[in-house]
Design a protein around this motif. Structure first.
Motif, short mmCIF file in Angstrom:
data_model
loop_
_atom_site.label_atom_id
_atom_site.label_comp_id
_atom_site.label_asym_id
_atom_site.label_seq_id
_atom_site.Cartn_x
_atom_site.Cartn_y
_atom_site.Cartn_z
N ALA A 1 -16.65 12.19 -26.22
CA ALA A 1 -17.47 11.73 -25.11
C ALA A 1 -18.93 11.64 -25.52
N TYR B 1 -20.73 -0.12 -25.20
CA TYR B 1 -19.36 -0.63 -25.27
C TYR B 1 -19.16 -1.67 -24.18
N ASP C 1 -8.46 -1.68 -17.49
CA ASP C 1 -9.75 -2.04 -18.11
C ASP C 1 -10.85 -1.10 -17.64
N VAL C 2 -10.79 -0.75 -16.35
CA VAL C 2 -11.81 0.13 -15.80
C VAL C 2 -11.70 1.52 -16.43
N ASN D 1 -15.88 3.95 -31.89
CA ASN D 1 -16.17 4.92 -30.83
C ASN D 1 -14.96 5.81 -30.53
N ARG E 1 -24.92 -2.27 -18.63
CA ARG E 1 -24.41 -0.89 -18.63
C ARG E 1 -24.35 -0.34 -20.06
N ARG F 1 -13.71 5.59 -20.33
CA ARG F 1 -13.56 6.43 -21.52
C ARG F 1 -14.51 5.94 -22.60
N GLY F 2 -14.60 4.63 -22.74
CA GLY F 2 -15.37 4.03 -23.83
C GLY F 2 -16.86 4.26 -23.72
N ILE F 3 -17.38 4.42 -22.50
CA ILE F 3 -18.81 4.66 -22.39
C ILE F 3 -19.11 6.16 -22.31
N GLY F 4 -18.08 6.99 -22.41
CA GLY F 4 -18.35 8.40 -22.62
C GLY F 4 -18.04 9.32 -21.46
N LEU F 5 -17.18 8.92 -20.53
CA LEU F 5 -16.73 9.86 -19.52
C LEU F 5 -15.61 10.71 -20.12
N THR F 6 -15.61 12.01 -19.81
CA THR F 6 -14.53 12.87 -20.27
C THR F 6 -13.30 12.58 -19.41
N ALA G 1 -12.96 1.29 -20.00
CA ALA G 1 -14.41 1.24 -20.04
C ALA G 1 -14.99 2.63 -19.75
N ILE H 1 -16.39 -4.65 -22.80
CA ILE H 1 -15.04 -5.18 -22.98
C ILE H 1 -14.85 -6.49 -22.21
N MET I 1 -12.04 5.30 -29.73
CA MET I 1 -11.00 4.95 -28.77
C MET I 1 -9.69 4.81 -29.53
N ARG J 1 -12.49 -0.39 -32.12
CA ARG J 1 -12.30 0.84 -31.34
C ARG J 1 -12.27 2.10 -32.20
N ARG K 1 -19.55 8.62 -27.74
CA ARG K 1 -19.48 7.36 -27.03
C ARG K 1 -20.72 7.10 -26.19
N ARG K 2 -21.35 8.17 -25.70
CA ARG K 2 -22.55 7.96 -24.90
C ARG K 2 -23.69 7.40 -25.73
N ASP L 1 -7.16 0.02 -12.42
CA ASP L 1 -7.28 -1.05 -13.40
C ASP L 1 -7.44 -0.46 -14.81
N GLY M 1 -14.82 -4.29 -16.90
CA GLY M 1 -14.42 -2.92 -16.61
C GLY M 1 -15.42 -2.16 -15.77
N VAL N 1 -24.28 5.85 -17.84
CA VAL N 1 -24.48 6.63 -19.07
C VAL N 1 -25.77 7.46 -19.01
N ILE O 1 -23.13 5.01 -27.99
CA ILE O 1 -22.67 3.71 -28.49
C ILE O 1 -22.41 2.80 -27.29
#
Lengths: 350, 251
Positions: A72, A80, B118-119, A49, A148, B124-129, B122, A82, A51, A46, A75-76, B116, A86, A100, A78
């Motif tokens: 942000a 990701y 995890d949601v 990216n 995704r 944040r991790g894929i790039g949402l502000t 995910a 989990i 996190m 983490r 991360r777009r 959730d 998620g 994305v 990379i």
């Protein structure tokens, strides 16, 4: 390439998650971080990216500090994935995958077209696109998660125990799929797992971690299995290392004999296309275990030879037709001849 | 005279058929008050609740309000508001808003907090502000909880809006209070019944909205959970418009 330079993470309460990691993750290969729970492997992943922000040291992505970009935007670029996928429960699968690209400003039509391609790439039928995540099985959700992550074609893919929550059979299928994808796409994959089998199966390089993210050993899977750095790594690798190592060697080295009418009173019965049906001796019938020399491992060949009542494993081609047999002695001969295998080798067979 | 007779008298009264004291007019007045109060409450409580739920800061406010909401003496508040602000819309709107705000705030905060993890991770991790994560992921996830909060608030407001008549304003409370004042029981009973019907109708409307807000597939899961005795979202109805689940449960 991802480079960790003294990257450390100390929590506000003083506990140390990662003491200070120096590691290069080469581009276009799969690097697996493996270790017991609490060893800091997820924290390390983490950091890439952002996190998790390192409390000391830094992480470089293609030479640039990951802290130099807005989180942000970083991360777009990379992928990701989990453990629990998620997925966004209120969005259709296709729109989950298109997330994305949409964030990157693609119009809806183009993003959805790309998402549809991705769903096909990860082996999901087209009708999946219109469904909602809760209508899919765990394995399917995980495939959507991978789709995704790949949607905007990022060069780097971070995978945090992506297959841990599905049952072993589905997991094996997903692993197989990832190997196929990776052979096709050549992403820089950083993969975290606590499962050493998975690490050895998927990794071009395996990083065995112990507490505080310290590297116990960094090696290719074969070296890891045959030459663990210390007793701790050996214990973590578990039993039957030698035998499991065979799973990393190609079965192509096994010398094949031509098919014969009979093998010590046993007769190999083929169907009309020449695929083995069973072994027969008088009224007695036994299944005929097979291996594919161009795809399977030495372990599969040995297994097939051990299970065959005649003592001969049947070699088959891509269509499943019998092309020859290998006796137990022949397989053992191949074992004896096999030295350390450099570079890419097939992964453990089914 | 019995109940039904009173009701008959109430609805047969020509004054209740048309004009300023007609049922339709009073119902509309009542709804207008209630909607205004609910709207104000949402305006104040929703953004605050969403932020509290998302950040996890100030959750103690939510816990405190959850208890206070039920103990609020509305009639007392109305009287106080009249004393402070004089007779007028504000004297009714403020107490009603104060009544509606806590359930909305609590629901918004709890709903977003219940997303959730995890949601969220995910997202944040894929790039949402942060704002994107809150608005595009947490708010839809919170929608059923949020609507449940709005339902609670709206029913309380509709029931309590009856007190508007107490300070000389319209609505269904007119019937109840005027009826009591003049010992005209048919009017009181008719008004009370209308308040109940209105509250029930709004309840049903929200029940429908809540059902529509849950993403397809989760409803099937709720039903399965219900059968095994676990408690989950109590919306055990299948949406016929949604595509069939890919994975069939085995009986």
């Amino acid at each position: 390439m991802i480079r960790f330079e003294g990257a450390a993470k100390r929590h506000p309460d003083g506990t140390v998650a990662v003491r200070g990691l120096d590691l290069d993750v080469p581009a276009g290969r799969t690097t697996v971080l493996v270790g017991p729970s609490g060893c800091g492997k997820t924290t390390i992943l983490r950091m890439v990216n952002r996190m998790v922000v390192p409390t000391a040291g830094r992480v470089l992505l293609d030479g640039a500090d990951v802290a130099s970009l807005p989180a942000a935007r970083l991360r777009r670029g990379i992928g990701y994935v989990i453990q629990q996928a998620g997925l966004f429960p209120h969005r259709r699968v296709i729109d989950n995958v298109a997330t994305v690209p949409r964030l990157l400003g693609w119009d809806r039509k183009r993003a959805r077209a790309r998402a549809a391609e991705l769903l096909e790439l990860v082996g999901l039928p087209p009708e999946t696109a219109r469904r909602y995540p809760a209508q899919l099985s765990g394995g399917q959700q995980q495939r959507v998660g991978v789709a995704r992550a790949l949607a905007a074609d990022p060069p780097v893919l971070l995978m945090d125990e992506p297959f841990s929550a599905v049952d072993p059979l589905v997991r094996a299928g997903l692993q197989e799929e990832l190997l196929r994808l990776q052979a096709e796409l050549g992403k820089t994959v950083l993969f975290v797992t606590h499962d050493i089998e998975e690490a050895v199966r998927l990794g071009d390089r395996v990083v065995v971690l112990r507490e505080h993210g310290e590297i116990a050993q960094l090696a290719d899977p074969h070296t890891l299995l045959t030459a663990p750095a210390d007793a701790g790594v050996a214990a973590f690798l578990g039993r039957d290392r030698g035998l499991r190592g065979l799973g990393l060697r190609p079965a192509g080295a096994v010398p094949l004999a031509a098919l014969r009418p009979s093998y010590d009173a046993w007769e190999l019965v083929l169907d009309q296309e020449g695929r083995p049906e069973h072994w027969r001796r008088g009224g007695e019938r036994h299944p005929a275990p097979v291996f594919a020399p161009d795809r399977d491992s030495l372990r599969s060949a040995l297994d097939a030879a051990l299970l065959a009542p005649s003592g001969h494993a049947v070699a088959v081609d891509a269509e499943g037709r019998a092309v020859g047999t290998a006796s137990r002695a022949a397989v053992v001969e191949a074992l004896a001849a096999a030295g350390p295998v450099p570079g890419q080798v097939p992964h453990a067979g089914r | 005279m019995n109940w039904l007779g009173w009701l008959h008298d109430f609805f047969a009264d020509p004054a209740h058929r048309s004009g300023p004291d007609s049922v339709v007019h009073r119902v509309l007045e009542h709804l207008a008050f209630s909607a205004e109060a609910l709207g104000l409450a949402v305006l104040v409580a929703l953004p605050l609740g969403l932020l509290i739920g998302y950040s996890g800061r100030g959750l103690f406010v939510v816990t405190a309000l959850a208890g206070v909401a039920r103990a609020l003496p509305t009639l007392g508040l109305v009287t106080l508001a009249v004393l402070l602000a004089g007779v007028g819309d504000a004297a009714v709107l403020l107490p009603l808003t104060a009544l509606a705000a806590p359930p909305v705030l609590v629901a918004a905060a709890e709903g977003v907090r219940g997303t959730d993890p995890d949601v969220r991770d995910a997202a944040r991790g894929i790039g949402l502000t942060h704002p994107q994560t809150l608005l595009r992921v947490c708010v839809p996830a919170a929608a059923p909880t949020l609507l449940a909060g709005l339902r609670t608030a709206s029913v309380q407001v509709i029931a309590t809006a009856t007190v508007a008549a107490y300070v000389g304003l319209g609505g269904l409370g007119r019937y109840v209070i005027d009826g009591l004042a003049t010992r005209n029981y048919p009017t009181t009973v008719g008004g009370a019944l209308l308040v109940v019907l209105l509250a029930v109708a709004v309840q049903l409307l929200f029940a429908l909205l809540i059902r529509l807000a849950a993403p397809p597939g989760t409803r099937t899961r709720a039903r399965r959970a219900g059968r095994t005795g676990r408690t989950e979202e109590p919306v055990p109805v299948d949406d016929p418009a949604s595509p069939p689940a890919l994975v069939k449960e085995t009986p």
